[in-house]
Structure formats: structure tokens, C-alpha cells
Design a protein around this motif. Structure first.
Motif, PDB file in Angstrom:
ATOM      1  N   ALA A   1      -4.715   4.168  -5.845  1.00 38.67           N
ATOM      2  CA  ALA A   1      -3.933   2.998  -6.732  1.00 38.67           C
ATOM      3  C   ALA A   1      -3.033   2.565  -6.714  1.00 38.67           C
ATOM      4  CB  ALA A   1      -4.333   3.441  -8.454  1.00 38.67           C
ATOM      5  N   ILE A   2      -1.407   3.500  -6.622  1.00 37.82           N
ATOM      6  CA  ILE A   2      -0.999   2.910  -6.066  1.00 37.82           C
ATOM      7  C   ILE A   2      -0.267   2.065  -5.523  1.00 37.82           C
ATOM      8  CG2 ILE A   2       1.907   3.537  -5.631  1.00 37.82           C
ATOM      9  CD1 ILE A   2       1.846   6.222  -8.301  1.00 37.82           C
ATOM     10  N   ASP A   3      -0.707   2.308  -3.718  1.00 40.61           N
ATOM     11  CA  ASP A   3      -0.657   2.026  -2.547  1.00 40.61           C
ATOM     12  C   ASP A   3      -1.519   0.329  -2.950  1.00 40.61           C
ATOM     13  OD1 ASP A   3       0.522   3.717  -1.367  1.00 40.61           O
ATOM     14  OD2 ASP A   3      -1.478   4.228  -0.613  1.00 40.61           O
ATOM     15  N   LEU A   4      -2.250   0.550  -3.719  1.00 39.15           N
ATOM     16  CA  LEU A   4      -3.504  -0.512  -3.593  1.00 39.15           C
ATOM     17  C   LEU A   4      -2.408  -2.174  -4.513  1.00 39.15           C
ATOM     18  CD1 LEU A   4      -6.916   0.347  -4.363  1.00 39.15           C
ATOM     19  CD2 LEU A   4      -5.913  -1.202  -2.159  1.00 39.15           C
ATOM     20  N   LEU A   5      -1.219  -0.957  -5.711  1.00 47.52           N
ATOM     21  CA  LEU A   5      -0.243  -2.596  -6.195  1.00 47.52           C
ATOM     22  C   LEU A   5       0.487  -2.789  -5.382  1.00 47.52           C
ATOM     23  CD1 LEU A   5      -0.529  -0.011  -9.373  1.00 47.52           C
ATOM     24  CD2 LEU A   5      -1.486  -2.149  -8.892  1.00 47.52           C
TER      25      LEU A   5
ATOM     26  N   ALA B   1       0.377  -2.814  -1.851  1.00 42.38           N
ATOM     27  CA  ALA B   1      -0.198  -3.997  -1.067  1.00 42.38           C
ATOM     28  C   ALA B   1      -0.524  -5.198  -2.203  1.00 42.38           C
ATOM     29  CB  ALA B   1      -1.002  -3.310  -0.118  1.00 42.38           C
ATOM     30  N   GLY B   2      -0.618  -5.372  -3.408  1.00 46.90           N
ATOM     31  CA  GLY B   2      -0.920  -6.574  -4.189  1.00 46.90           C
ATOM     32  C   GLY B   2      -2.458  -6.895  -3.640  1.00 46.90           C
ATOM     33  N   ALA B   3      -3.157  -5.367  -3.310  1.00 49.67           N
ATOM     34  CA  ALA B   3      -4.920  -5.280  -3.669  1.00 49.67           C
ATOM     35  C   ALA B   3      -5.324  -5.202  -5.154  1.00 49.67           C
ATOM     36  CB  ALA B   3      -4.943  -4.648  -2.778  1.00 49.67           C
ATOM     37  N   LEU B   4      -4.303  -5.090  -6.354  1.00 46.53           N
ATOM     38  CA  LEU B   4      -4.832  -4.524  -6.960  1.00 46.53           C
ATOM     39  C   LEU B   4      -3.634  -5.923  -8.444  1.00 46.53           C
ATOM     40  CD1 LEU B   4      -6.105  -2.598  -9.035  1.00 46.53           C
ATOM     41  CD2 LEU B   4      -5.226  -1.089  -8.936  1.00 46.53           C
ATOM     42  N   THR B   5      -4.400  -5.558  -9.728  1.00 41.05           N
ATOM     43  CA  THR B   5      -2.845  -5.438 -10.931  1.00 41.05           C
ATOM     44  C   THR B   5      -3.694  -5.062 -11.926  1.00 41.05           C
ATOM     45  OG1 THR B   5      -3.990  -7.778 -11.147  1.00 41.05           O
ATOM     46  CG2 THR B   5      -1.646  -7.663  -9.913  1.00 41.05           C
ATOM     47  N   LEU B   6      -3.107  -4.431 -12.868  1.00 39.36           N
ATOM     48  CA  LEU B   6      -3.118  -4.426 -13.759  1.00 39.36           C
ATOM     49  C   LEU B   6      -3.216  -4.832 -15.449  1.00 39.36           C
ATOM     50  CD1 LEU B   6      -1.960  -0.211 -14.783  1.00 39.36           C
ATOM     51  CD2 LEU B   6      -3.941  -1.141 -13.397  1.00 39.36           C
ATOM     52  N   ASP B   7      -4.052  -4.525 -16.238  1.00 40.95           N
ATOM     53  CA  ASP B   7      -4.603  -5.192 -17.464  1.00 40.95           C
ATOM     54  C   ASP B   7      -4.517  -4.913 -17.967  1.00 40.95           C
ATOM     55  OD1 ASP B   7      -4.323  -7.566 -19.319  1.00 40.95           O
ATOM     56  OD2 ASP B   7      -6.468  -8.524 -18.581  1.00 40.95           O
ATOM     57  N   GLY B   8      -3.278  -4.253 -18.890  1.00 34.41           N
ATOM     58  CA  GLY B   8      -3.367  -3.000 -19.369  1.00 34.41           C
ATOM     59  C   GLY B   8      -3.714  -2.110 -19.193  1.00 34.41           C
ATOM     60  N   ASP B   9      -5.309  -1.445 -19.199  1.00 33.76           N
ATOM     61  CA  ASP B   9      -5.144  -0.071 -18.705  1.00 33.76           C
ATOM     62  C   ASP B   9      -6.473  -0.453 -17.184  1.00 33.76           C
ATOM     63  OD1 ASP B   9      -7.069  -0.111 -20.349  1.00 33.76           O
ATOM     64  OD2 ASP B   9      -6.957   1.919 -20.567  1.00 33.76           O
TER      65      ASP B   9
ATOM     66  N   GLN C   1     -11.242   1.204   1.960  1.00 37.22           N
ATOM     67  CA  GLN C   1     -11.581   1.821   1.692  1.00 37.22           C
ATOM     68  C   GLN C   1     -11.892   1.783  -0.007  1.00 37.22           C
ATOM     69  OE1 GLN C   1     -13.801   5.706   2.435  1.00 37.22           O
ATOM     70  NE2 GLN C   1     -14.121   5.088   4.813  1.00 37.22           N
ATOM     71  N   ALA C   2     -10.703   1.567  -0.453  1.00 38.58           N
ATOM     72  CA  ALA C   2     -10.554   2.413  -1.520  1.00 38.58           C
ATOM     73  C   ALA C   2     -10.520   1.007  -2.190  1.00 38.58           C
ATOM     74  CB  ALA C   2      -9.075   2.974  -2.479  1.00 38.58           C
ATOM     75  N   ALA C   3      -9.386   0.123  -1.435  1.00 27.55           N
ATOM     76  CA  ALA C   3      -9.502  -1.461  -2.200  1.00 27.55           C
ATOM     77  C   ALA C   3     -11.350  -1.328  -2.423  1.00 27.55           C
ATOM     78  CB  ALA C   3      -8.936  -2.585  -1.033  1.00 27.55           C
ATOM     79  N   THR C   4     -12.559  -1.358  -1.666  1.00 30.52           N
ATOM     80  CA  THR C   4     -13.831  -2.221  -2.023  1.00 30.52           C
ATOM     81  C   THR C   4     -14.371  -1.477  -2.587  1.00 30.52           C
ATOM     82  OG1 THR C   4     -13.582  -2.587   1.246  1.00 30.52           O
ATOM     83  CG2 THR C   4     -15.576  -2.507  -0.370  1.00 30.52           C
ATOM     84  N   ALA C   5     -13.675   0.120  -2.946  1.00 29.37           N
ATOM     85  CA  ALA C   5     -14.766   0.310  -4.162  1.00 29.37           C
ATOM     86  C   ALA C   5     -13.648   0.050  -5.822  1.00 29.37           C
ATOM     87  CB  ALA C   5     -14.268   2.125  -4.100  1.00 29.37           C
TER      88      ALA C   5
END
Length: 201
Positions: free
Chosen positions: A34-38, A40-48, A65-69
């Protein structure tokens, strides 16, 4: 190399007297992804809640695979739910991946066991990089290894990783690992009590 791979290399290269439970490592690896995806810009958090972004090709098969999941619809998934879902069996997946790449020796016993440095391929660049990252006290890896009780400082005393989102993920890893340990302890106590009852007959 990703944070998850660095973490797996660090843990799987530990000497036999420093063990990490498979479930604990699986949760920490899911957090590392999750940290790697954050980052990489592939993930953001809205609260939790984990909100997927673009799915860039990271160059890492397991991270892709994690990004796709990631759950791609509202209300999205909480970080804690992600850790339990993605983390299921993840330590074994990483062990197999690293074994296939020749970065650690195949496991010869039951389950997933930390290996001595002698049983891992000597002085590979990837292993050296992971060890140097750990030795440098890099905040993210230090936080994750502390949660696993491998770091040099207790989990509550390490330097916080940069970024609120990363800090939230690390905190969630700590919470889920603590919860899993409590479940494991309760199960051990119940098993011991059951054994004692049978010994009484």
C-alpha cells in the motif's frame, strides 16, 4: 526493488533465533505494498479509505497485482480491510517469488521460516540494498520492521515516516498485527486449557 520486497528480504534473511510469524509478515507486506502504491501515485487515502488512482506499470509483478486488486468502487476499502484481504497468504507468495528469482534459498522445512544469511545467495545486489536500507534507518522500512519487533527500537519509538497517508498505513499494520497476535495468544490459551482437561481424565 519495492518496499515489500526489501521487507521480505530483510525478514527472510534473519538468523534462526529471530523469527517472525507468517501471518504478521503477511500483514506487513500488504502494508508495504500500500505504501509503494501511495508513492507511485496509484493510490490515495480518503480518511481510512483506499481510493485507487491510475494503474501505472510499476515494473514489479506483485505490486502491479496489488494495484489491480484495489477495490475500485465506493465506499472503497478501509486500510485495515485491505491488510486482512491482501495479506492472506502474502508471505508465502513473496517467499516463492524471491526463491524463483534466486534471491533466497528454497524453504526446506514446514512453513515459512527465516533463513540464516548463509542460506541466502551471498551478496546479491538486492539483498545488499535491502540490508543497507534497513541499516540506514530509513523511516518506512524501520517502522515496518519495528512493528514486527525486528527493528532496533520499539514500535512506539521509531521515527514517523513522511506523509500522513503512510503514517496511517503503518499504524493500521501495527493494529492488525497486534490483533492477530491477540487471536494467536487466545487460541494457544484455549488449546492449553483443552489439553489440561483431557489430562484430567
Amino acid at each position: 526493488m519495492t518496499t515489500a520486497r526489501d521487507l521480505a528480504l530483510v525478514i527472510l534473511s534473519l538468523p534462526p533465533d529471530r523469527t517472525v510469524e507468517r501471518g504478521d509478515l503477511s500483514l506487513a507486506l500488504a502494508g508495504a505494498e500500500a505504501i509503494d502504491l501511495l508513492e507511485a501515485g496509484a493510490l490515495t487515502l480518503d480518511g481510512d479509505r483506499m481510493v485507487p488512482g491510475p494503474e501505472p506499470a510499476t515494473g514489479d509483478r506483485l505490486l502491479d497485482q496489488a494495484a489491480t486488486a484495489l477495490v475500485g468502487r465506493e465506499p472503497y476499502e478501509t486500510v485495515e480491510d485491505w491488510l486482512w484481504r491482501r495479506g492472506s497468504g502474502l508471505a508465502g507468495v513473496y517467499a516463492k517469488e524471491l526463491e524463483g528469482a534466486g534471491l533466497i534459498a528454497p524453504s526446506t522445512g514446514r512453513g515459512l521460516r527465516p533463513r540464516t544469511s548463509r542460506s541466502a545467495p551471498a551478496d546479491t545486489p538486492q539483498l545488499r540494498r535491502a540490508a543497507e536500507r534497513q541499516a540506514s534507518g530509513e523511516p518506512v522500512l524501520a517502522a515496518l520492521t519495528s512493528v514486527l519487533r525486528i527493528g532496533d527500537t520499539p514500535p512506539d519509538h521509531h521515527e514517523n515516516p513522511d506523509g500522513d497517508a503512510i503514517t496511517k498505513v503503518v499504524g493500521a499494520v501495527g493494529d492488525t498485527v497486534t490483533e492477530l497476535r491477540a487471536v494467536r495468544l487466545r487460541r494457544d490459551v484455549e488449546d492449553a486449557a483443552f489439553d489440561n482437561i483431557w489430562r484430567g481424565y
